[in-house]
Scaffold this motif. Sequence first.
Motif, PDB file in Angstrom:
ATOM      1  N   ILE A   7       0.294  -9.049   2.705  1.00 54.18           N
ATOM      2  CA  ILE A   7      -1.035  -9.307   3.267  1.00 54.18           C
ATOM      3  C   ILE A   7      -1.592 -10.631   2.757  1.00 54.18           C
ATOM      4  CG2 ILE A   7      -3.436  -8.517   3.169  1.00 54.18           C
ATOM      5  CD1 ILE A   7      -2.267  -5.638   3.464  1.00 54.18           C
ATOM      6  N   THR A   8      -1.425 -10.921   1.468  1.00 50.78           N
ATOM      7  CA  THR A   8      -1.919 -12.201   0.950  1.00 50.78           C
ATOM      8  C   THR A   8      -1.163 -13.378   1.560  1.00 50.78           C
ATOM      9  OG1 THR A   8      -0.449 -12.171  -1.001  1.00 50.78           O
ATOM     10  CG2 THR A   8      -2.640 -11.179  -1.241  1.00 50.78           C
ATOM     11  N   GLN A   9       0.031 -13.136   2.069  1.00 50.87           N
ATOM     12  CA  GLN A   9       0.806 -14.178   2.741  1.00 50.87           C
ATOM     13  C   GLN A   9       0.496 -14.272   4.233  1.00 50.87           C
ATOM     14  OE1 GLN A   9       4.798 -12.884   1.749  1.00 50.87           O
ATOM     15  NE2 GLN A   9       4.854 -14.100  -0.130  1.00 50.87           N
ATOM     16  N   GLY A  10      -0.400 -13.421   4.705  1.00 45.46           N
ATOM     17  CA  GLY A  10      -0.749 -13.432   6.123  1.00 45.46           C
ATOM     18  C   GLY A  10       0.314 -12.848   7.022  1.00 45.46           C
ATOM     19  N   ARG A  11       1.160 -11.981   6.469  1.00 49.83           N
ATOM     20  CA  ARG A  11       2.278 -11.438   7.238  1.00 49.83           C
ATOM     21  C   ARG A  11       1.887 -10.105   7.891  1.00 49.83           C
ATOM     22  NH1 ARG A  11       7.104 -13.207   7.393  1.00 49.83           N
ATOM     23  NH2 ARG A  11       8.192 -11.211   7.042  1.00 49.83           N
ATOM     24  N   PHE A  12       0.937 -10.182   8.791  1.00 47.49           N
ATOM     25  CA  PHE A  12       0.521  -9.015   9.576  1.00 47.49           C
ATOM     26  C   PHE A  12       0.103  -9.509  10.957  1.00 47.49           C
ATOM     27  CE2 PHE A  12      -2.972 -10.532   6.968  1.00 47.49           C
ATOM     28  CZ  PHE A  12      -4.014 -10.657   7.874  1.00 47.49           C
ATOM     29  N   VAL A  13       0.251  -8.641  11.943  1.00 46.10           N
ATOM     30  CA  VAL A  13      -0.007  -9.038  13.323  1.00 46.10           C
ATOM     31  C   VAL A  13      -0.470  -7.828  14.123  1.00 46.10           C
ATOM     32  CG1 VAL A  13       2.421  -8.672  13.969  1.00 46.10           C
ATOM     33  CG2 VAL A  13       0.994 -10.184  15.345  1.00 46.10           C
TER      34      VAL A  13
END
Length: 216
Positions: free
Chosen positions: A45-51
Amino acid sequence: MAVKIPLRTHLITEKDDIVDVVERYTGKIALPGDLIAIAESVVAITQGRFVRQEDVAVGFLARFLCRFPQRHGSLTSAATMQLAMNEVGSDRILIAAAVGAVGRLLKRPGLFYRVAGLPVALIDDVAGTMAPYHEFIVLGPKNGDQVAQLISDRLGVDVAIMDANDLGLADVVGASLGVPRRYIPKLFTDNPAGNYEQQTPLTVIKDYRQALKGWV
């Protein structure tokens, strides 16, 4: 018996730096000889790996293949299957599907994920993570070893990024240098962290090598 200290955190988002977060909550608790364990989903989540599911451009092959996984798995939607293909390639997913089908005939479950690999196994479908990320598909984190090492260098403590569940299954997604990653899952059969309403994605395991004595 290892002493495990789950730590409640604020709601970790893509605006957080995971190294700063871990230092904030474990800096006065974790000592050399301890292990800091981090739930893999918060690193992702901190890496922005969600969609969002509706934002995934789904192809025909993903729509076809998503019919075959067992219903309790994460790849039963076309969007998650498409993201799995994006992660490791369509060819690998096709081979994994074929091997998995043979495995089911031979009553050997789990072969699909063995071939597809950990990046696919780490995908959490919608409702697989705590709110508000339960509305998103969350992928596994990138560069797990490097993230763990950055935290370890900052705090001087061993670090592991873990994927664990309530079925007693655990995988090391990343670890700092010197961590006996082959044996670390033995400490997580009780899944001490909670990344849903518990909001305890960080766990400090005191003097963890003593708990592993006899294995390492």
